[in-house]
Design an enzyme around this catalytic site. Structure first.
Site, PDB file in Angstrom:
ATOM      1  CE1 TYR A  88     -14.784  -0.651  12.208  1.00 45.54           C
ATOM      2  CE2 TYR A  88     -15.480  -2.898  11.739  1.00 45.54           C
ATOM      3  CZ  TYR A  88     -14.508  -2.011  12.144  1.00 45.54           C
ATOM      4  OH  TYR A  88     -13.253  -2.464  12.488  1.00 45.54           O
ATOM      5  CE  LYS A 132     -12.454  -1.160   9.310  1.00 44.92           C
ATOM      6  NZ  LYS A 132     -11.120  -0.527   9.273  1.00 44.92           N
TER       7      LYS A 132
HETATM    8  N1  LIG Z   1      -9.592  -3.723  17.675  1.00 42.88           N
HETATM    9  C1  LIG Z   1     -10.389  -4.511  16.946  1.00 42.88           C
HETATM   10  O1  LIG Z   1     -11.141  -5.352  17.487  1.00 42.88           O
HETATM   11  C2  LIG Z   1     -10.335  -4.420  15.438  1.00 42.88           C
HETATM   12  C3  LIG Z   1     -10.807  -5.525  14.705  1.00 42.88           C
HETATM   13  C4  LIG Z   1     -10.780  -5.468  13.313  1.00 42.88           C
HETATM   14  C5  LIG Z   1     -10.298  -4.352  12.670  1.00 42.88           C
HETATM   15  N2  LIG Z   1      -9.859  -3.291  13.405  1.00 42.88           N
HETATM   16  C6  LIG Z   1      -9.369  -2.123  12.674  1.00 42.88           C
HETATM   17  O2  LIG Z   1      -8.007  -1.913  13.028  1.00 42.88           O
HETATM   18  C7  LIG Z   1      -7.673  -0.545  12.784  1.00 42.88           C
HETATM   19  C8  LIG Z   1      -6.892  -0.040  13.976  1.00 42.88           C
HETATM   20  O3  LIG Z   1      -7.744  -0.038  15.118  1.00 42.88           O
HETATM   21  P1  LIG Z   1      -7.190  -0.495  16.547  1.00 42.88           P
HETATM   22  O4  LIG Z   1      -7.865  -1.744  16.913  1.00 42.88           O
HETATM   23  O5  LIG Z   1      -5.716  -0.434  16.550  1.00 42.88           O
HETATM   24  O6  LIG Z   1      -7.842   0.645  17.460  1.00 42.88           O
HETATM   25  P2  LIG Z   1      -7.205   1.868  18.228  1.00 42.88           P
HETATM   26  O7  LIG Z   1      -6.211   1.388  19.230  1.00 42.88           O
HETATM   27  O8  LIG Z   1      -8.352   2.671  18.706  1.00 42.88           O
HETATM   28  O9  LIG Z   1      -6.433   2.660  17.086  1.00 42.88           O
HETATM   29  C9  LIG Z   1      -7.130   3.424  16.135  1.00 42.88           C
HETATM   30  C10 LIG Z   1      -6.144   4.377  15.490  1.00 42.88           C
HETATM   31  O10 LIG Z   1      -6.837   5.124  14.478  1.00 42.88           O
HETATM   32  C11 LIG Z   1      -6.538   6.492  14.652  1.00 42.88           C
HETATM   33  N3  LIG Z   1      -7.635   7.333  14.195  1.00 42.88           N
HETATM   34  C12 LIG Z   1      -8.962   7.199  14.473  1.00 42.88           C
HETATM   35  N4  LIG Z   1      -9.648   8.228  13.941  1.00 42.88           N
HETATM   36  C13 LIG Z   1      -8.733   9.017  13.319  1.00 42.88           C
HETATM   37  C14 LIG Z   1      -8.808  10.237  12.619  1.00 42.88           C
HETATM   38  N5  LIG Z   1      -9.973  10.903  12.469  1.00 42.88           N
HETATM   39  N6  LIG Z   1      -7.679  10.774  12.115  1.00 42.88           N
HETATM   40  C15 LIG Z   1      -6.495  10.144  12.288  1.00 42.88           C
HETATM   41  N7  LIG Z   1      -6.352   8.996  12.937  1.00 42.88           N
HETATM   42  C16 LIG Z   1      -7.455   8.441  13.465  1.00 42.88           C
HETATM   43  C17 LIG Z   1      -6.315   6.645  16.165  1.00 42.88           C
HETATM   44  O11 LIG Z   1      -5.457   7.750  16.409  1.00 42.88           O
HETATM   45  P3  LIG Z   1      -5.868   9.144  17.090  1.00 42.88           P
HETATM   46  O12 LIG Z   1      -7.029   8.901  17.999  1.00 42.88           O
HETATM   47  O13 LIG Z   1      -4.621   9.560  17.796  1.00 42.88           O
HETATM   48  O14 LIG Z   1      -6.180  10.007  15.916  1.00 42.88           O
HETATM   49  C18 LIG Z   1      -5.566   5.359  16.486  1.00 42.88           C
HETATM   50  O15 LIG Z   1      -4.194   5.511  16.250  1.00 42.88           O
HETATM   51  C19 LIG Z   1      -9.005   0.183  12.552  1.00 42.88           C
HETATM   52  O16 LIG Z   1      -9.122   0.455  11.174  1.00 42.88           O
HETATM   53  C20 LIG Z   1     -10.066  -0.829  12.998  1.00 42.88           C
HETATM   54  O17 LIG Z   1     -11.265  -0.685  12.284  1.00 42.88           O
HETATM   55  C21 LIG Z   1      -9.848  -3.304  14.778  1.00 42.88           C
END
Ligand SMILES: NC(=O)c1ccc[n+]([C@@H]2O[C@H](COP(=O)([O-])OP(=O)(O)OC[C@H]3O[C@@H](n4cnc5c(N)ncnc54)[C@H](OP(=O)(O)O)[C@@H]3O)[C@@H](O)[C@H]2O)c1
Length: 272
Positions: free
Chosen positions: A153, A157
């Site tokens: 991860y 990133k």
């Molecule tokens: N939440 C945190 O604490 C956090 C912190 C730092 C960075 N981030 C980053 O923020 C970004 C968004 O995450 P989030 O926090 O919004 O989480 P989330 O609510 O779980 O959203 C993740 C999104 O990614 C999509 N996704 C995952 N695997 C996929 C695949 N194989 N093909 C197409 N789409 C896919 C999911 O859509 P489907 O399942 O519908 O495909 C969903 O729309 C990520 O890159 C994550 O690493 C999150």
């Protein structure tokens, strides 16, 4: 601020990606929403069109599958006015590297890196030609700290951060902006997967949690100011800044982050 044209958003079915869709619709963008869960995309599209004038197209695709990424890239290359691409799709794993199914590591490289790179390559020619556009890559605070239990991860990133910074230097003279967005813990569906069943959000101090609205507002504010790296939240900016001080350095910063965030066993740790 760029205010019209189409914003393509991966990971739009929930969390940070869905919030980008809502905030960009409010700024007058048309939207191309990309993720696997079509019902979520349809629900979001109908909420947005009920309250905004935006045209919303949805494209269901698994970005872990290179052929499906090609299908999305082809659609992006056809867009008349691709004004923004937000690469937000992503997921985390929990546990030591060798204990996690290798397919998850490889899928992560495909979703976080290969898909982001491929889709960026698909929209850039039209942006450069029109001398107008923005790419936002959603990385993480993990880009700055290589943490045991989250190695792939953090590495993916860190790649996104280096990729975005290098690309920004290339395309800024052509009028295109590139931003790497590095959030800390954000309340989304990220930690709701079965893998995170043992992860308890309440085990982390509340000051470490942000809403996706805070994260996306910081990103769009940063874009207006031409910021290449956006770290939402003063506490996270402080943590990252500490590592740049010679007296602290990257090693001690990683230790501080580890202690602050991960006092539990590696298997119960969360990524962000
Ligand atoms: N939440 C945190 O604490 C956090 C912190 C730092 C960075 N981030 C980053 O923020 C970004 C968004 O995450 P989030 O926090 O919004 O989480 P989330 O609510 O779980 O959203 C993740 C999104 O990614 C999509 N996704 C995952 N695997 C996929 C695949 N194989 N093909 C197409 N789409 C896919 C999911 O859509 P489907 O399942 O519908 O495909 C969903 O729309 C990520 O890159 C994550 O690493 C999150």
């Amino acid at each position: 601020m760029l205010t019209h044209g189409t914003a393509a958003i991966t990971g739009a079915s929930s969390g940070i990606g869905a919030e980008f869709a809502r905030q960009l619709a409010a700024r007058g963008y048309d939207l191309l929403l990309i993720a696997r869960r079509q019902p979520n995309l349809e629900r979001l599209a109908s909420d947005i069109t009920a309250s905004h004038a935006s045209q919303v197209e949805i494209l269901s695709a698994d970005l872990a599958d290179p052929q499906q990424v090609e299908r999305v890239a082809a659609r992006l290359a056809e867009l008349r006015e691709p004004t923004m691409l937000v690469n937000s799709a992503g997921f985390g794993t929990t546990g030591r590297f060798q204990r996690v199914d290798v397919r998850k590591h490889l899928d992560m490289i495909q979703v976080h890196l290969a898909a982001s790179l491929r889709l960026t390559h698909a929209v850039l020619p039209a942006m450069v030609k029109r001398k107008r556009g923005a790419i936002i890559c959603v990385a993480s605070i993990g880009a700055f700290v290589a943490l045991p239990g989250n190695v792939t991860y953090c590495a993916t990133k860190a790649f996104l951060a280096a990729f975005s910074e290098g690309l920004e230097a290339e395309v800024r003279p052509a009028g295109v902006r590139v931003q790497v967005l590095c959030p800390g813990f954000t309340r989304t569906e990220f930690h709701d997967t079965p893998e995170y069943a043992r992860f308890n959000r309440a085990s982390l101090p509340s000051f470490l949690w942000q809403s996706s609205a805070q994260v996306v507002s910081a990103s769009l504010r940063g874009l207006e100011r031409g910021q290449r790296v956006v770290i939402p939240g003063a506490v996270y900016r402080l943590l990252v800044g500490l590592g740049d001080l010679p007296i602290v350095g990257r090693g001690l910063r990683a230790n501080i982050v580890r202690r602050l965030m991960f006092s539990r066993k590696p298997e119960a740790r969360g990524t962000r």
